[in-house]
Design a protein around this motif. Structure first.
Motif, PDB file in Angstrom:
ATOM      1  N   SER A 151       0.932  -0.985  -0.515  1.00 38.70           N
ATOM      2  CA  SER A 151       0.430  -0.119  -0.006  1.00 38.70           C
ATOM      3  C   SER A 151       0.669   1.453   0.067  1.00 38.70           C
ATOM      4  O   SER A 151       0.502   2.197  -0.316  1.00 38.70           O
ATOM      5  CB  SER A 151      -0.599   0.306   1.085  1.00 38.70           C
ATOM      6  OG  SER A 151      -1.902  -0.775   1.136  1.00 38.70           O
ATOM      7  N   CYS A 152       1.336   1.028   0.323  1.00 39.11           N
ATOM      8  CA  CYS A 152       2.664   2.465   0.660  1.00 39.11           C
ATOM      9  C   CYS A 152       3.414   2.586  -0.574  1.00 39.11           C
ATOM     10  O   CYS A 152       3.044   3.781  -0.856  1.00 39.11           O
ATOM     11  CB  CYS A 152       4.004   2.487   1.870  1.00 39.11           C
ATOM     12  SG  CYS A 152       3.680   2.359   3.450  1.00 39.11           S
ATOM     13  N   TRP A 153       3.758   1.699  -0.909  1.00 41.42           N
ATOM     14  CA  TRP A 153       3.886   1.648  -2.636  1.00 41.42           C
ATOM     15  C   TRP A 153       3.217   2.214  -3.485  1.00 41.42           C
ATOM     16  O   TRP A 153       3.525   3.145  -4.737  1.00 41.42           O
ATOM     17  CB  TRP A 153       4.814   0.130  -2.802  1.00 41.42           C
ATOM     18  CG  TRP A 153       5.968   0.624  -2.544  1.00 41.42           C
ATOM     19  CD1 TRP A 153       6.992  -0.513  -1.226  1.00 41.42           C
ATOM     20  CD2 TRP A 153       8.016   0.067  -2.486  1.00 41.42           C
ATOM     21  NE1 TRP A 153       7.800  -0.628  -0.918  1.00 41.42           N
ATOM     22  CE2 TRP A 153       8.838   0.108  -1.944  1.00 41.42           C
ATOM     23  CE3 TRP A 153       7.779   1.356  -3.521  1.00 41.42           C
ATOM     24  CZ2 TRP A 153      10.337  -0.145  -1.864  1.00 41.42           C
ATOM     25  CZ3 TRP A 153       9.470   1.882  -4.046  1.00 41.42           C
ATOM     26  CH2 TRP A 153      10.075   1.139  -3.076  1.00 41.42           C
ATOM     27  N   VAL A 154       1.926   1.520  -3.466  1.00 42.33           N
ATOM     28  CA  VAL A 154       1.060   2.298  -4.292  1.00 42.33           C
ATOM     29  C   VAL A 154       0.546   3.549  -4.454  1.00 42.33           C
ATOM     30  O   VAL A 154       1.145   4.721  -4.951  1.00 42.33           O
ATOM     31  CB  VAL A 154      -0.023   0.880  -5.277  1.00 42.33           C
ATOM     32  CG1 VAL A 154      -1.093   1.693  -5.390  1.00 42.33           C
ATOM     33  CG2 VAL A 154       0.114  -0.504  -4.926  1.00 42.33           C
ATOM     34  N   LEU A 155       0.878   4.365  -2.795  1.00 40.36           N
ATOM     35  CA  LEU A 155      -0.390   5.238  -2.778  1.00 40.36           C
ATOM     36  C   LEU A 155       1.185   6.024  -3.050  1.00 40.36           C
ATOM     37  O   LEU A 155       0.639   7.241  -3.089  1.00 40.36           O
ATOM     38  CB  LEU A 155      -0.417   5.630  -1.354  1.00 40.36           C
ATOM     39  CG  LEU A 155      -1.450   5.201  -0.689  1.00 40.36           C
ATOM     40  CD1 LEU A 155      -1.608   5.086   1.001  1.00 40.36           C
ATOM     41  CD2 LEU A 155      -2.688   5.512  -1.573  1.00 40.36           C
TER      42      LEU A 155
END
Length: 311
Positions: A151-155
């Motif tokens: 989620s961190c990478w995508v956001l």
């Protein structure tokens, strides 16, 4: 390099001119050696953390898995700017192509955004470990840890995507000279033919949200952690909790303390020299310091490092 030494006919330039650090040729070689050394030490320090977590079974826990991912992020972050800066120091024309400039712009800001989210989930992990110790293994599962990392990478890579695409489609006038060592939104927006207040407001709003939402989340998490720590009856238990959280708080302070100066108002007129120094600090110096902070303040990591180095 003096500004007068830059190409005067900017219409023949198929990109932007990054002035970087104007000085004599001898000075630029010295800066090249300095920054090259910092870059290599950053790669070695963060790479060592990744290897230590990979090879030491005792470090196969959510906290260290997050730390290893954070170290990989730091390597990516510093690589998005420093190699180009090194090439620029040895270059005579200092030109970066339009596509190269906006690719650097996108990756630098996307990786910086990802770092903000990573610092938040690392604080969340410490909150669960200290405030919910009995339920921690069932709450912070491998699946949840993986989902948080993804989620961190995508956001992070979606956060500034639309504004960067819009800015890249705008027309640029004038000299196309950027008094910086990277493609930064402030100098880029200053070179556009017409000001677009909506884009400036959008960039400022997204920057503010990106910085303050994770920051307040981190501060809230550590406020709860401190309350729980002070309830621990033994001094040894308190010292262990402070040692575990102290390194992360130090990294948060270094990163947010410098970034907040620059990007809450990206189009405000900071002195060019101050812009470069602050950007250099959080984009190159902080990734170098982080492995030292995490290694010195953590006994398990120090033991894994010694084992990795064979000492």
């Amino acid at each position: 390099m003096n500004i007068s030494n830059t190409p005067s006919n900017s219409s023949t330039i198929t990109g932007f001119i990054l002035l970087g650090f104007p000085c004599s040729r001898h000075g630029q070689i010295l800066l090249f050696l300095l920054f090259a050394g910092v870059y290599l030490l950053t790669l070695m320090g963060n790479g060592s953390i990744i290897c230590a977590v990979r090879w030491d079974q005792r470090l196969h826990t959510p906290m260290y898995i997050l730390l290893a991912n954070f170290s990989f992020l730091e390597i990516s972050y510093v690589t998005s700017t420093v190699p180009n800066m090194l090439a620029n120091l040895l270059s005579d024309n200092k030109v970066i192509s339009f596509s190269g400039c906006f690719l650097q712009f996108y990756f630098f800001f996307s990786l910086g955004s990802t770092e903000c989210f990573f610092l938040a989930i690392m604080a969340f992990d410490r909150y669960l470990a200290i405030c919910r110790p009995l339920r921690y293994p069932t709450l912070m599962t491998a699946r949840l840890c993986t989902n948080l990392v993804v989620s961190c990478w995508v956001l992070g890579f979606l956060w500034f995507l639309v504004p960067i695409i819009i800015i890249s489609q705008m027309s640029f006038c004038g000299s196309r000279i950027i008094d910086h060592f990277l493609c930064d939104p402030g100098p880029l927006l200053a070179l556009t033919c017409t000001r677009v207040p909506v884009i400036e407001l959008t960039s400022s709003t997204l920057s503010s949200l990106l910085l303050f939402i994770p920051f307040f989340f981190i501060m809230g998490s550590y406020a709860l952690v401190l309350r729980a720590v002070f309830k621990v009856p033994s001094a040894a238990g308190q010292r262990k909790a402070f040692s575990t959280c102290g390194s992360h708080l130090a990294v948060v302070s270094l990163f947010y303390g410098s970034v907040m100066v620059m990007y809450v108002s990206p189009t405000s007129e900071h002195e060019a020299g101050m812009q470069k120094l602050v950007t250099l600090f959080y984009s190159a110096v902080t990734p170098l310091i982080n492995p030292v902070i995490y290694s010195l303040r953590n006994k398990d990591m120090k033991h894994a490092m010694k084992k990795l180095l064979g000492t």
